[in-house]
Every structure is written in C-alpha cells, then in structure tokens.
Design a protein around this motif. Structure first.
Motif, PDB file in Angstrom:
ATOM      1  N   PRO A   1      54.767  34.225 -16.483  1.00  0.00           N
ATOM      2  CA  PRO A   1      55.286  33.451 -15.584  1.00  0.00           C
ATOM      3  C   PRO A   1      55.991  34.176 -14.576  1.00  0.00           C
ATOM      4  CG  PRO A   1      56.565  33.141 -17.577  1.00  0.00           C
ATOM      5  CD  PRO A   1      55.305  33.804 -17.934  1.00  0.00           C
ATOM      6  N   GLN A   2      56.596  35.402 -15.002  1.00  0.00           N
ATOM      7  CA  GLN A   2      57.485  36.205 -13.929  1.00  0.00           C
ATOM      8  C   GLN A   2      56.663  36.948 -12.976  1.00  0.00           C
ATOM      9  OE1 GLN A   2      56.572  37.273 -16.977  1.00  0.00           O
ATOM     10  NE2 GLN A   2      55.639  39.116 -16.655  1.00  0.00           N
ATOM     11  N   ALA A   3      55.268  36.896 -13.101  1.00  0.00           N
ATOM     12  CA  ALA A   3      54.447  37.741 -12.237  1.00  0.00           C
ATOM     13  C   ALA A   3      54.243  37.113 -10.874  1.00  0.00           C
ATOM     14  CB  ALA A   3      53.059  38.098 -13.005  1.00  0.00           C
ATOM     15  N   GLN A   4      54.498  37.979  -9.745  1.00  0.00           N
ATOM     16  CA  GLN A   4      54.535  37.450  -8.516  1.00  0.00           C
ATOM     17  C   GLN A   4      53.087  37.366  -8.049  1.00  0.00           C
ATOM     18  OE1 GLN A   4      56.652  40.056  -5.928  1.00  0.00           O
ATOM     19  NE2 GLN A   4      58.658  39.700  -6.699  1.00  0.00           N
ATOM     20  N   TRP A   5      52.101  38.310  -8.500  1.00  0.00           N
ATOM     21  CA  TRP A   5      50.689  38.402  -8.465  1.00  0.00           C
ATOM     22  C   TRP A   5      50.103  38.240  -9.691  1.00  0.00           C
ATOM     23  CZ3 TRP A   5      47.241  39.349  -3.862  1.00  0.00           C
ATOM     24  CH2 TRP A   5      48.004  39.274  -2.508  1.00  0.00           C
ATOM     25  N   ILE A   6      48.890  37.522  -9.933  1.00  0.00           N
ATOM     26  CA  ILE A   6      48.088  37.728 -11.041  1.00  0.00           C
ATOM     27  C   ILE A   6      47.055  38.817 -10.739  1.00  0.00           C
ATOM     28  CG2 ILE A   6      46.677  36.495 -12.531  1.00  0.00           C
ATOM     29  CD1 ILE A   6      49.699  35.596 -12.390  1.00  0.00           C
ATOM     30  N   LEU A   7      47.054  39.852 -11.418  1.00  0.00           N
ATOM     31  CA  LEU A   7      46.214  40.968 -11.257  1.00  0.00           C
ATOM     32  C   LEU A   7      45.544  41.262 -12.371  1.00  0.00           C
ATOM     33  CD1 LEU A   7      48.783  43.272  -9.555  1.00  0.00           C
ATOM     34  CD2 LEU A   7      46.930  41.742  -8.161  1.00  0.00           C
ATOM     35  N   GLY A   8      44.153  41.646 -12.277  1.00  0.00           N
ATOM     36  CA  GLY A   8      43.220  41.957 -13.289  1.00  0.00           C
ATOM     37  C   GLY A   8      42.168  42.822 -12.701  1.00  0.00           C
ATOM     38  N   ARG A   9      41.107  43.004 -13.782  1.00  0.00           N
ATOM     39  CA  ARG A   9      40.191  43.827 -13.524  1.00  0.00           C
ATOM     40  C   ARG A   9      38.850  43.758 -14.627  1.00  0.00           C
ATOM     41  NH1 ARG A   9      40.378  49.882 -11.378  1.00  0.00           N
ATOM     42  NH2 ARG A   9      38.025  50.477 -11.217  1.00  0.00           N
ATOM     43  N   GLY A  10      37.769  44.148 -14.193  1.00  0.00           N
ATOM     44  CA  GLY A  10      36.615  44.194 -15.323  1.00  0.00           C
ATOM     45  C   GLY A  10      35.469  43.307 -15.229  1.00  0.00           C
ATOM     46  N   TRP A  11      35.659  42.144 -14.288  1.00  0.00           N
ATOM     47  CA  TRP A  11      34.576  41.345 -14.348  1.00  0.00           C
ATOM     48  C   TRP A  11      33.297  41.999 -13.649  1.00  0.00           C
ATOM     49  CZ3 TRP A  11      32.445  40.171  -9.638  1.00  0.00           C
ATOM     50  CH2 TRP A  11      33.117  40.575  -8.237  1.00  0.00           C
ATOM     51  N   ASN A  12      32.219  41.493 -14.275  1.00  0.00           N
ATOM     52  CA  ASN A  12      30.722  42.136 -13.746  1.00  0.00           C
ATOM     53  C   ASN A  12      29.635  40.884 -13.957  1.00  0.00           C
ATOM     54  OD1 ASN A  12      28.567  43.435 -13.485  1.00  0.00           O
ATOM     55  ND2 ASN A  12      28.682  44.896 -15.029  1.00  0.00           N
ATOM     56  N   GLN A  13      29.573  40.644 -12.610  1.00  0.00           N
ATOM     57  CA  GLN A  13      28.567  39.265 -12.395  1.00  0.00           C
ATOM     58  C   GLN A  13      27.281  39.585 -12.976  1.00  0.00           C
ATOM     59  OE1 GLN A  13      29.075  41.255 -10.160  1.00  0.00           O
ATOM     60  NE2 GLN A  13      27.266  41.532  -9.050  1.00  0.00           N
ATOM     61  N   VAL A  14      26.852  40.593 -12.920  1.00  0.00           N
ATOM     62  CA  VAL A  14      25.561  41.077 -13.478  1.00  0.00           C
ATOM     63  C   VAL A  14      25.245  40.711 -14.965  1.00  0.00           C
ATOM     64  CG1 VAL A  14      23.740  43.267 -13.901  1.00  0.00           C
ATOM     65  CG2 VAL A  14      25.277  43.106 -11.809  1.00  0.00           C
ATOM     66  N   LEU A  15      26.447  40.820 -15.662  1.00  0.00           N
ATOM     67  CA  LEU A  15      26.392  40.422 -17.109  1.00  0.00           C
ATOM     68  C   LEU A  15      26.410  38.747 -17.294  1.00  0.00           C
ATOM     69  CD1 LEU A  15      28.578  43.075 -18.744  1.00  0.00           C
ATOM     70  CD2 LEU A  15      25.888  43.151 -18.243  1.00  0.00           C
ATOM     71  N   TRP A  16      26.603  37.900 -16.154  1.00  0.00           N
ATOM     72  CA  TRP A  16      26.722  36.507 -16.456  1.00  0.00           C
ATOM     73  C   TRP A  16      25.431  35.918 -16.278  1.00  0.00           C
ATOM     74  CZ3 TRP A  16      31.300  35.938 -12.207  1.00  0.00           C
ATOM     75  CH2 TRP A  16      32.395  36.673 -12.977  1.00  0.00           C
ATOM     76  N   PRO A  17      25.402  34.714 -16.974  1.00  0.00           N
ATOM     77  CA  PRO A  17      23.964  33.860 -16.731  1.00  0.00           C
ATOM     78  C   PRO A  17      23.548  33.788 -15.199  1.00  0.00           C
ATOM     79  CG  PRO A  17      25.391  32.954 -18.149  1.00  0.00           C
ATOM     80  CD  PRO A  17      26.247  33.867 -17.736  1.00  0.00           C
ATOM     81  N   SER A  18      24.144  33.452 -14.253  1.00  0.00           N
ATOM     82  CA  SER A  18      23.807  33.400 -12.827  1.00  0.00           C
ATOM     83  C   SER A  18      23.566  34.664 -12.311  1.00  0.00           C
ATOM     84  CB  SER A  18      25.144  32.506 -12.072  1.00  0.00           C
ATOM     85  OG  SER A  18      26.185  33.505 -12.099  1.00  0.00           O
ATOM     86  N   GLN A  19      24.350  35.910 -12.550  1.00  0.00           N
ATOM     87  CA  GLN A  19      24.203  37.174 -11.894  1.00  0.00           C
ATOM     88  C   GLN A  19      24.574  36.992 -10.401  1.00  0.00           C
ATOM     89  OE1 GLN A  19      20.289  39.088 -12.494  1.00  0.00           O
ATOM     90  NE2 GLN A  19      21.043  39.434 -14.758  1.00  0.00           N
ATOM     91  N   GLN A  20      25.380  36.102 -10.121  1.00  0.00           N
ATOM     92  CA  GLN A  20      25.844  35.815  -8.775  1.00  0.00           C
ATOM     93  C   GLN A  20      27.399  36.125  -8.680  1.00  0.00           C
ATOM     94  OE1 GLN A  20      23.888  34.912  -6.237  1.00  0.00           O
ATOM     95  NE2 GLN A  20      21.986  35.233  -7.852  1.00  0.00           N
ATOM     96  N   PHE A  21      27.806  36.633  -7.489  1.00  0.00           N
ATOM     97  CA  PHE A  21      29.127  36.866  -7.310  1.00  0.00           C
ATOM     98  C   PHE A  21      29.983  35.483  -7.666  1.00  0.00           C
ATOM     99  CE2 PHE A  21      28.560  40.530  -4.269  1.00  0.00           C
ATOM    100  CZ  PHE A  21      28.988  41.160  -5.171  1.00  0.00           C
ATOM    101  N   PRO A  22      31.203  35.566  -8.174  1.00  0.00           N
ATOM    102  CA  PRO A  22      32.075  34.400  -8.306  1.00  0.00           C
ATOM    103  C   PRO A  22      32.769  33.753  -7.113  1.00  0.00           C
ATOM    104  CG  PRO A  22      33.254  36.356  -8.752  1.00  0.00           C
ATOM    105  CD  PRO A  22      32.194  36.882  -8.561  1.00  0.00           C
ATOM    106  N   GLY A  23      33.422  32.827  -6.905  1.00  0.00           N
ATOM    107  CA  GLY A  23      34.110  32.241  -5.836  1.00  0.00           C
ATOM    108  C   GLY A  23      35.425  32.010  -6.116  1.00  0.00           C
ATOM    109  N   LYS A  24      36.068  31.481  -5.010  1.00  0.00           N
ATOM    110  CA  LYS A  24      37.428  31.153  -5.209  1.00  0.00           C
ATOM    111  C   LYS A  24      37.831  29.631  -5.590  1.00  0.00           C
ATOM    112  CE  LYS A  24      37.344  29.462  -0.260  1.00  0.00           C
ATOM    113  NZ  LYS A  24      37.762  29.729   1.099  1.00  0.00           N
ATOM    114  N   GLN A  25      36.579  28.941  -5.812  1.00  0.00           N
ATOM    115  CA  GLN A  25      36.999  27.526  -6.143  1.00  0.00           C
ATOM    116  C   GLN A  25      37.613  27.262  -7.437  1.00  0.00           C
ATOM    117  OE1 GLN A  25      34.152  28.718  -4.745  1.00  0.00           O
ATOM    118  NE2 GLN A  25      34.121  27.449  -2.643  1.00  0.00           N
ATOM    119  N   LEU A  26      36.858  27.894  -8.507  1.00  0.00           N
ATOM    120  CA  LEU A  26      37.309  27.740  -9.907  1.00  0.00           C
ATOM    121  C   LEU A  26      38.989  28.461 -10.299  1.00  0.00           C
ATOM    122  CD1 LEU A  26      34.101  28.457 -12.091  1.00  0.00           C
ATOM    123  CD2 LEU A  26      35.146  26.076 -11.371  1.00  0.00           C
ATOM    124  N   LEU A  27      39.055  29.541  -9.360  1.00  0.00           N
ATOM    125  CA  LEU A  27      40.483  30.108  -9.421  1.00  0.00           C
ATOM    126  C   LEU A  27      41.405  29.362  -8.712  1.00  0.00           C
ATOM    127  CD1 LEU A  27      39.880  34.004  -8.436  1.00  0.00           C
ATOM    128  CD2 LEU A  27      40.734  33.064 -10.786  1.00  0.00           C
TER     129      LEU A  27
END
Length: 559
Positions: free
Chosen positions: A129-155
């Motif tokens: 909860p102390q984090a000012q920004w939520i930062l991460g790494r490692g997603w790869n849409q090629v390995l997802w069923p859709s193989q499509q880039f993600p979007g902001k809506q779910l976030l």
C-alpha cells in the motif's frame, strides 16, 4: 579478503558438509583436489583436470592438472568431494539494475492471460500500500489465448487511484492504466514520437499499451529511485547472479547515476562480482564519458570501455525493424529507435573515442544498417581491434550472415530468446526469414565467437538455461521434439565457450578470465553434475553449489 577471513569462508563449507578442508596457517596457495575440473586451453579447446591451485593473496590461478599436489606441499587443501568445477560463467548481456528492481516488483512472467496478469497486479498493490506507483514486468501476450495486446480497462477496474505501469517481458512495450496515461498527458490527441507507437482502439483512444520510444512519454513521470534504493536493488541482483554461477556480467546500457554508483561501490571494495557496463548512448553525459576515455581496472571489477547503441525494438511487440513487412501485420515493418543518420553519428562518435560500439539490432533491417556502418566507419584492422558487437543479432538476412566474420563484428546472442520466441517467430517472419533467425550454428561455422548471455530480466538469468537452449533448441519440457530449427544447434563445448572464454573476449578480458588458465583470475564454480557427460535435456537442471570470484567464496548453496 584477508587470508584469515578467506580461510573462514572455506571452513564454513566444511561445517556445512559441502566441502572438506585441511589448512596450513599462513599458507598462500590453495589446492582444490578431488574434482572433475574443466577449462580451456589457448586454442579454446576444452581440457580436464582433477586439481586446481590458486594464490590466496592475488586471487589468480597458479596451476591445474593431474598430480600437481606434490608441487604445493604447504598449500591449504579443499576436498571437492567429486564435484564438477567450471570456469565462472559470464553473462554477456543483462540489465543489472533492472534485475534488482524486478525482484521487488510484480512479476507477470507466468501470467497465462490478461485477467491473470491483472489479478497478480491487484494482489501486489494490496500487499504494497505504500507504493506510489505499481510497477511490474514480464507479461507476454503471445502466450495468452487471445494473443492480443492487453488494455487499460481491466486495470482500471482494480486500480483507479494509483498509476500502474507494467513492462512487457522484452522491455520494448508497456501497459498502463488510465491514471498513468493521465499523468503522462497521453490522450487521443497525442502524436506518436519517432521510433515509438501509442496503440489505439478503433476510435483512436489510447488502449494503454505503448511501444518503444512512446514508453518514454510515460516513464519520465515515474519518480526516480534514490541512491539507497539503487544500491539495494543492485545488491539484490549481485546476490542472485552469484547464486547462479555468474562471476562477471556485461550490463547492457546504464545511465550516469548507475555508473556513479558502480564507481562508488568499486572504490569502497563492495563489488562482489565483475562488471562490464555499457554506457547508454541516450544518456546526456555520453560525450563527457567518451572524452574521459576508457577505464581499465587492473582487477577487472569495473572495466568501462563500451557504449550500448539502440537500433530497433523487439520482435514480440513488432518493434524489430524488418526489410519486408511482418507476415502477420503486412502494413508494418517495425521501428527504428535511432534513425539512420543519428545511428551513424553515434557509432562514429563512439568508435572515434576508442570505445567498443555495441548496437542493439533484432530485425534484419536493423542488423543490416549496423553492419553497413561498421563496414564504412573503420578499416578491417580497426574493426578487428575494436571487437564491436551487435547485441541480439536475432533476425539476419541470410546474405548478411557471412558479414559478421568478414567485418569482425561479434554477435552477442541470448539462446533462451529462441526457445521463448519459437511459438511466435514463424508468425511474425514467415518460413523464409527463419533461415537467418537465431542462427548460432551458421555464425559459429563462419568463424565467429558468440558472446553468450540471457538478457535478464527479459529472460531468467540462469546461464544453464541458456546452455541448454543452445545445445537442444528446446524448452524445458523438451519441446519441440528434436529442437526448433535444429540445424542451428551448438555443441556443449561451443555453448560453454559462449558463456565463458568467448564472452570474456567480447569484453577484451580473455587474457584474464574465462578459461581458468594459469595466471588468470580464479573465478570458478562448483556444480552438482558433470555437464559434459549428462544428457543434454538435463543441462538446465544444473545447480550451483559454490561460486568463487578471485579465489574468494561469494556464494554457497545451503539446503
């Protein structure tokens, strides 16, 4: 480390039951016996030995062979207990600070879908909860069923009040929520920067995904880390690398602040492994660095004589610059992060200053551009002496492959990229272009030395994963059967060279490390299996038991 404290480290191994020691107080030589040792001779041929002697004071190898114990009767002795001893491994292309930071951010590498990535991000945000920004790494849409880039809506549904920024696994794309886009001023009216792309929906609205140089629009809003945070991240990375048997790493693109921290750590004798940083060509301090000239550290802990120059993007995000359009996006040919005229100017500036030019090039167009400039900017004698490199050299037009050896340009390649990309490379490139993709065998047969690496944290840093991928062209589930593009496999010896003596060559350090020859640094590791004799599909399972840098114990495996 003093003789006493060094010997205390050896005693720690005795207490743990990993090794046995009999010491003669005050003796400088240290003899390791009962080992299956491997190193390289002057012709880079693999040789074996069962005893190794190094000087406790200088940290350098004195001798290796069979039956040499009699020549060192007063040496402290370590019983290797039949373990396999290898030269300390060298990662020829990684990102140390990025690795350290990644260890304390949300890791999306194993996400199997956009929804799962969002869930992991939400859980991380709740736990921090102390984090000012939520930062991460490692997603790869090629390995997802859709193989499509993600979007902001779910976030946006799970994190509205804090900015979120999640880098793609290759670091050449990022995924933001609306809060982050708002802080960066990215809207429907924003213009794509040169060498970058704002992904948009059918109405022209930013989806939340930014490619290559467009990422900078957002990343400049992220608060800079302070010195304490930087040192903490670097120390975390150092410890992780040492646990994997990496005694030296080439840091591919650092800024002025990072270099200053390295210099401070070096001055304070707090660098536990060897660093070969490449200065970032995009840093405003570049010209001042070049004017100051190369730094040749007599202890090889911090040699500074190279510049990382950015050519194009990455294949997975379709940022790799291609000569012909993408097979799965016929209107796109990728992105040049540095435009051709600027690329020429920066390469010339680097080379004229006496620095090694290391050009990031993934697509066949970017590789061709870099090779053309190496050819035009220097004579053959100068190129050979310069040991300039192309970082990644992933997709090369078949006609350009022989030019690496002809121009004395070193391919700096990461074997696990091939096993990670095998499921999408054919879609991106089509069958014909795969003939010049991840072409390790072709390059070695032409007489090239390959500088091996992982590109951590894009890939996992474990060098045995890379050695396994180079030898088998398979993932860790032994797929595909027979290997992907198996004609490009390397032998075990060739793969081990790329992570040792040939990586050292790529940093002008082959006379001081990488082969365990007498007079070189006693950088070595003990592992749990004889990698020369095990089945190739088991190579990735190799576990490091101990890591020594300059004869000093830096890591010990504990159950």
């Amino acid at each position: 480390m003093s003789c006493l404290s060094r010997r205390q480290s050896l005693l720690a191994l005795l207490i743990s039951g990993s090794l046995t020691l009999s010491a003669t107080a005050g003796a400088a030589p240290v003899l390791i016996t009962n080992i299956k040792g491997y190193g390289f001779d002057e012709q880079r041929q693999l040789l074996s030995f069962n005893e190794l002697v190094f000087d406790d004071a200088s940290g350098k190898v004195l001798a290796r062979g069979q039956g040499i114990a009699k020549d060192y009767p007063d040496a402290s002795k370590i019983d290797g207990m039949g373990r396999t001893l290898l030269p300390g491994l060298i990662d020829g292309h990684g990102h140390v600070l990025g690795l350290g930071q990644n260890l304390s951010q949300v890791d999306l590498r194993e996400s199997s879908s956009e929804a799962q990535a969002v869930a992991k991000t939400a859980a991380f945000a709740k736990a921090n909860p102390q984090a000012q920004w939520i930062l991460g790494r490692g997603w790869n849409q090629v390995l997802w069923p859709s193989q499509q880039f993600p979007g902001k809506q779910l976030l946006d549904e799970v994190i509205k009040d804090k900015p979120v920024w999640l880098s793609r696994v290759d670091g050449h794309a990022g995924w933001a929520n609306s809060k982050a886009l708002q802080l960066a001023g990215i809207s429907k009216d924003s213009i794509d920067p040169p060498g970058g792309q704002i992904i948009r929906d059918a109405n022209g609205e930013p989806t939340g995904v930014l490619i290559d140089n467009a990422m900078l629009l957002l990343e400049k809003q992220i608060p800079a880390i302070n010195e304490a945070e930087r040192v903490s991240a670097l120390n975390a990375a150092f410890a992780h690398l040492l646990s994997l048997g990496i005694t030296s790493t080439h840091d591919a693109g650092i800024d002025a602040a990072n270099l200053a921290t390295y210099q401070q750590l070096r001055a304070a004798k707090q660098l536990p492994l060897r660093l070969y940083p490449m200065l970032s060509a995009t840093d405003p301090a570049l010209e001042a660095w070049l004017k100051a000239g190369p730094v040749d550290d007599p202890l090889d802990l911090l040699d500074v004589r190279s510049v990382k120059i950015y050519g194009d993007g990455a294949l997975g995000s379709r940022g790799a610059a291609l000569l012909a359009p993408y097979s799965d996006k016929p209107k796109e040919t990728g992105l040049l992060v540095t435009q051709p005229d600027k690329l020429t100017a920066v390469m010339k500036l680097t080379i004229d200053a006496g620095f090694q030019a290391n050009v990031h090039a993934i697509g066949d167009y970017a590789n061709q551009l870099a090779l053309d400039r190496f050819e035009s900017l220097q004579t053959e004698v100068q190129r050979k002496a310069g040991r300039h490199r192309i970082e990644h050299a992933q997709i090369v037009a078949p006609k350009d492959l022989p030019r690496f050896a002809k121009l004395h340009v070193l391919p700096s390649m990461q074997p696990t990229h091939a096993t990670s990309d095998k499921n999408m490379a054919g879609d991106r490139l089509g069958v014909a272009r795969l003939r010049g993709a991840y072409a390790w065998r072709s390059l070695v047969d032409d007489g090239n030395r390959i500088v091996g690496g992982s590109d951590y944290p894009v890939e996992l840093a474990n060098p045995f994963f890379g050695i396994h991928a180079a030898v088998t062209r398979q993932d860790q589930q032994n797929q595909p059967a027979g290997g992907w593009l198996p004609e490009q496999k390397l032998t075990l010896v060739e793969a081990l060279r790329s992570f040792s003596v040939d990586a050292a060559y790529g940093a002008f350090q082959d006379q001081s490390m990488g082969s365990l020859a007498p007079g070189m640094w006693a950088d070595f590791i003990l592992v749990d299996r004889d990698i020369v004799k095990v089945a190739p599909e088991q190579l990735w399972q190799t576990k490091v038991l101990a890591t020594y840098v300059g004869g000093e114990l830096k890591y010990q495996f504990r159950e």
